[in-house]
Structures are given as structure tokens and as C-alpha cells.
Design an enzyme around this catalytic site. Structure first.
Site, PDB file in Angstrom:
ATOM      1  N   HIS A  16      40.283  51.564  36.536  1.00 14.73           N
ATOM      2  CA  HIS A  16      39.453  52.762  36.375  1.00 14.73           C
ATOM      3  C   HIS A  16      40.403  53.931  36.138  1.00 14.73           C
ATOM      4  O   HIS A  16      41.264  54.196  36.977  1.00 14.73           O
ATOM      5  CB  HIS A  16      38.629  53.026  37.639  1.00 14.73           C
ATOM      6  N   HIS A 194      30.902  44.921  37.599  1.00 12.08           N
ATOM      7  CA  HIS A 194      31.409  44.602  38.927  1.00 12.08           C
ATOM      8  C   HIS A 194      30.315  43.794  39.634  1.00 12.08           C
ATOM      9  O   HIS A 194      29.139  44.194  39.634  1.00 12.08           O
ATOM     10  CB  HIS A 194      31.649  45.874  39.739  1.00 12.08           C
ATOM     11  N   GLU A 197      32.001  41.908  44.678  1.00 12.39           N
ATOM     12  CA  GLU A 197      33.133  42.585  45.337  1.00 12.39           C
ATOM     13  C   GLU A 197      32.755  42.719  46.816  1.00 12.39           C
ATOM     14  O   GLU A 197      33.377  42.116  47.680  1.00 12.39           O
ATOM     15  CB  GLU A 197      33.382  43.955  44.694  1.00 12.39           C
ATOM     16  N   ASP A 275      42.681  47.821  39.452  1.00 11.69           N
ATOM     17  CA  ASP A 275      41.486  48.554  39.890  1.00 11.69           C
ATOM     18  C   ASP A 275      41.736  50.068  39.955  1.00 11.69           C
ATOM     19  O   ASP A 275      41.391  50.775  39.007  1.00 11.69           O
ATOM     20  CB  ASP A 275      40.983  48.006  41.235  1.00 11.69           C
ATOM     21  N   ASP A 276      42.314  50.553  41.055  1.00  9.37           N
ATOM     22  CA  ASP A 276      42.558  51.994  41.234  1.00  9.37           C
ATOM     23  C   ASP A 276      43.968  52.175  41.789  1.00  9.37           C
ATOM     24  O   ASP A 276      44.154  52.465  42.972  1.00  9.37           O
ATOM     25  CB  ASP A 276      41.517  52.570  42.204  1.00  9.37           C
TER      26      ASP A 276
END
Ligand code: ADE
Ligand code: ZN
Length: 338
Positions: A16, A194, A197, A275-276
């Protein structure tokens, strides 16, 4: 092992762009744009990066993203990410962005997309990395809002590779977004979501059966359902797994206990992603390194997951075969060194 991992040609399919905002750039943009972050220093902000679940993280992540105001801010953010990705020999990156996080604050869709695209074009030229942009709908908001966002994005259709589904998962199943995904598919956009998760295996099934997505982001909870695992294997559905993220957000207790090795051994098409990275302690290479250190994956297994990342990407057949050839060359030179 570290130099092997950094040099291994790979694709990143789950990152992201707002999650690549490092504290230093966040403070710089806050000062430039006269916005406040709510933390006095980089150190204080870092100390707040202790999350017990996805929502804990999302609250801070949305707050951080509010410093992004104009096209140049998005350009700088994306340029910084692509530089880090290139240092891990990422050869192709498919980048998520949360349009609604910005348009809901009054930032124009055009500023977001133009800033991201300009940075991607520049990196393609300077670094030889290929890229694509995937706009994620925020699932805690309504399908009507997602539809409005898709309308706002369609003038930039040529700059978009696909759409995805992100944000608070539990209570916001894929079934909430059937029409907007159908519309995106009709426009020729790729689709991912997503699922699994924090949400149950049923959400993974819904994403496949109702949204007809081509990849599942995370998907770790699919492992609780053996029939679903068999289906994911049979259909070779790519799963973009993010090990450090899962530990940071408490979905998994530790890297040693992560289901990735079991997923790999059961023949699922798994890939490793960040991801981040600014929030979870590492970029994609750090995720490879963490699983190599704590789960015992060897170089062959890591190479296979890098190949999966290329194969599961939406790059052209020509681009895929070029990166596969780079991986072949890399693996051969590694074998010669042993
Ligand atoms: N948005 C940014 N990171 C996310 C994650 N890990 N899950 C869902 N939405 C996200
Ligand atoms: Zn994600």
C-alpha cells in the site's frame, strides 16, 4: 543469505503506497502542508507503532496519510518506495493506493493518480522497474461510495491496472461489493481483494465466487479450511502473503509460527510481500529474510516464491519471461558459486 535475498529478482504484488510513508517524510510533508500529525517527533511516532489488531494500525495509517496533499507529495512518496524496492531488486511492482482516504479529505483523484503515475514512469526509465497501480476500495465504507470512487477514477483508466479491496475486514465481507467489482471487470480492470487476513475462510470463497478476483491478498486463514486449501491449490490462486505484517498486527504470534511454510508445502501459489513497510519494520527483502531466518526456507524455496511473484503478476507475457530469465541467470550463478 542476506545478499542472496537482496539480489534475487522479484516482483512485489502487495504494498500500500500510504503504508510506505516513512516518519521522516511524514513530518516533512506535515510541515510543508501545515497539517498536524498528533505526535511530537519521529521517535514518538515510532513508539506508537505497537498494534494489537488491524484496526489499531488503520487508525494511525489513515492519520499519517492525511499529510499527503498534492500531486508532488504522491510523487515523492512513490519515488521513495520504488528506490527502496529497487534496492531489493524488485523488477516489477503492483502498487495499491486508497483513493478514498484522499478524495474524502478534498484531494482530487487527478492529483493522486497523476503523482503516482509520474513517479512510476520516472522509475521505469531510471531504474528499469515496471509498475502498475491498483486502486483499493475501502471496505468499511459503502458500495455506493466505492462506485462513486470508480466513476471518479475512470477518466484515468489508462493509468490503472486494477482494483482491490482493503481496510477493516471483519464485518465487511466481499459480498458487499459485488456490483462495483463487476463494473470494474467490465472496464477491463484486473481484480484482487484482501481476504482471510483477520476474516474467516468464507471471505476468501466469497472473493473468488462473487468478486471473481484473480489473486487473494493475505489468505492466511484459508489454512483453517482443508477444502478451500485444496481448491486454492487446484486453481493455482496466487496468495500475496505479508509475514511481518501478520506478526505486527497480531494475526500470527511470530514468524516461526507463520503458516507460510505450510502453505508452500501444500502446493499453494504463495508470494512474499511487505504490505505497509514503513509501519511493519521492513520492505519486501526484509520479509524474505525474516522467513528465511525463522522458518528455515532455503534458497531454492525462496527462488520459487520469487518466480511465483512474477507469474502471479499482471505484467505482460514478454515482461514476465524477461524477469524469469533474470531469475534463471541469478539461480545459475548462485549454483556455480557453491
Ligand atoms: N490497508 C493497508 N494495510 C492493510 C492491511 N494489512 N489490511 C487491510 N487493509 C490495509
Ligand atoms: Zn494489505
Amino acid at each position: 543469505m542476506e545478499s542472496f535475498i537482496r539480489g534475487l529478482p522479484k516482483a512485489e504484488l502487495h504494498v500500500h503506497i500510504e503504508g510506505t510513508l516513512e516518519p521522516e517524510l511524514m513530518f516533512e510533508l506535515a510541515a510543508k502542508n501545515a497539517t498536524t500529525i498528533g505526535y511530537a517527533s519521529v521517535g514518538e511516532l515510532h513508539a506508537a507503532y505497537e498494534f494489537s489488531c488491524l484496526q489499531d494500525f488503520l487508525d494511525i495509517y489513515h492519520q499519517g496519510a492525511a499529510v499527503l496533499q498534492d500531486a508532488n507529495d504522491f510523487y515523492r512518496l512513490t519515488t521513495a518506495y520504488l528506490k527502496n524496492a529497487a534496492a531489493d531488486n524488485v523488477r516489477h511492482a503492483e502498487i495499491f493506493f486508497d483513493a478514498q482516504t484522499h478524495t474524502n479529505r478534498g484531494v482530487a483523484m487527478g492529483a493522486v493518480v497523476e503523482g503516482l503515475s509520474a513517479a512510476c514512469a520516472n522509475a521505469e526509465e531510471q531504474l528499469g522497474i515496471t509498475t502498475g497501480l491498483i486502486m483499493c476500495f475501502l471496505r468499511h465504507l459503502s458500495q455506493d461510495e466505492a462506485m462513486t470512487t470508480l466513476d471518479q477514477a475512470l477518466p484515468y483508466r489508462e493509468q490503472l491496472l486494477g482494483v482491490g479491496l482493503a481496510s477493516s475486514e471483519v464485518g465487511h465481507p466481499p459480498s458487499k461489493f459485488v456490483e462495483v467489482f463487476a463494473r470494474a471487470r467490465a472496464k477491463g480492470l484486473h481484480t484482487v481483494a484482501h481476504a482471510g487476513e483477520e476474516g474467516p475462510p468464507e471471505y476468501v470463497r466469497e472473493a473468488l465466487d462473487l468478486l471473481h478476483v484473480e489473486r487473494i491478498d493475505h489468505g492466511i486463514r484459508a489454512m483453517e479450511d482443508s477444502e478451500l486449501v485444496a481448491r486454492l491449490r487446484y486453481e493455482a490462486v496466487p496468495l500475496t502473503v505479508c509475514p511481518l505484517s501478520n506478526v505486527k498486527l497480531g494475526a500470527v504470534a511470530s514468524i516461526a509460527e507463520h503458516p507460510l511454510p505450510a502453505m508452500f508445502e501444500q502446493g499453494l501459489m504463495v508470494t512474499i510481500n511487505s504490505d505497509d513497510p514503513a509501519y511493519f519494520g521492513g520492505y519486501v527483502g526484509d520479509n524474505y529474510l525474516a522467513v528465511a531466518g525463522d522458518t528455515g526456507f532455503d534458497k531454492e524455496a525462496l527462488t520459487e516464491m520469487a518466480r511465483n511473484s512474477v507469474e502471479a503478476s499482471f505484467a505482460s507475457a514478454d515482461r514476465k519471461s524477461r524477469i524469469h530469465a533474470e531469475i534463471d541467470g541469478y539461480a545459475a550463478s548462485e549454483a556455480g558459486r557453491r
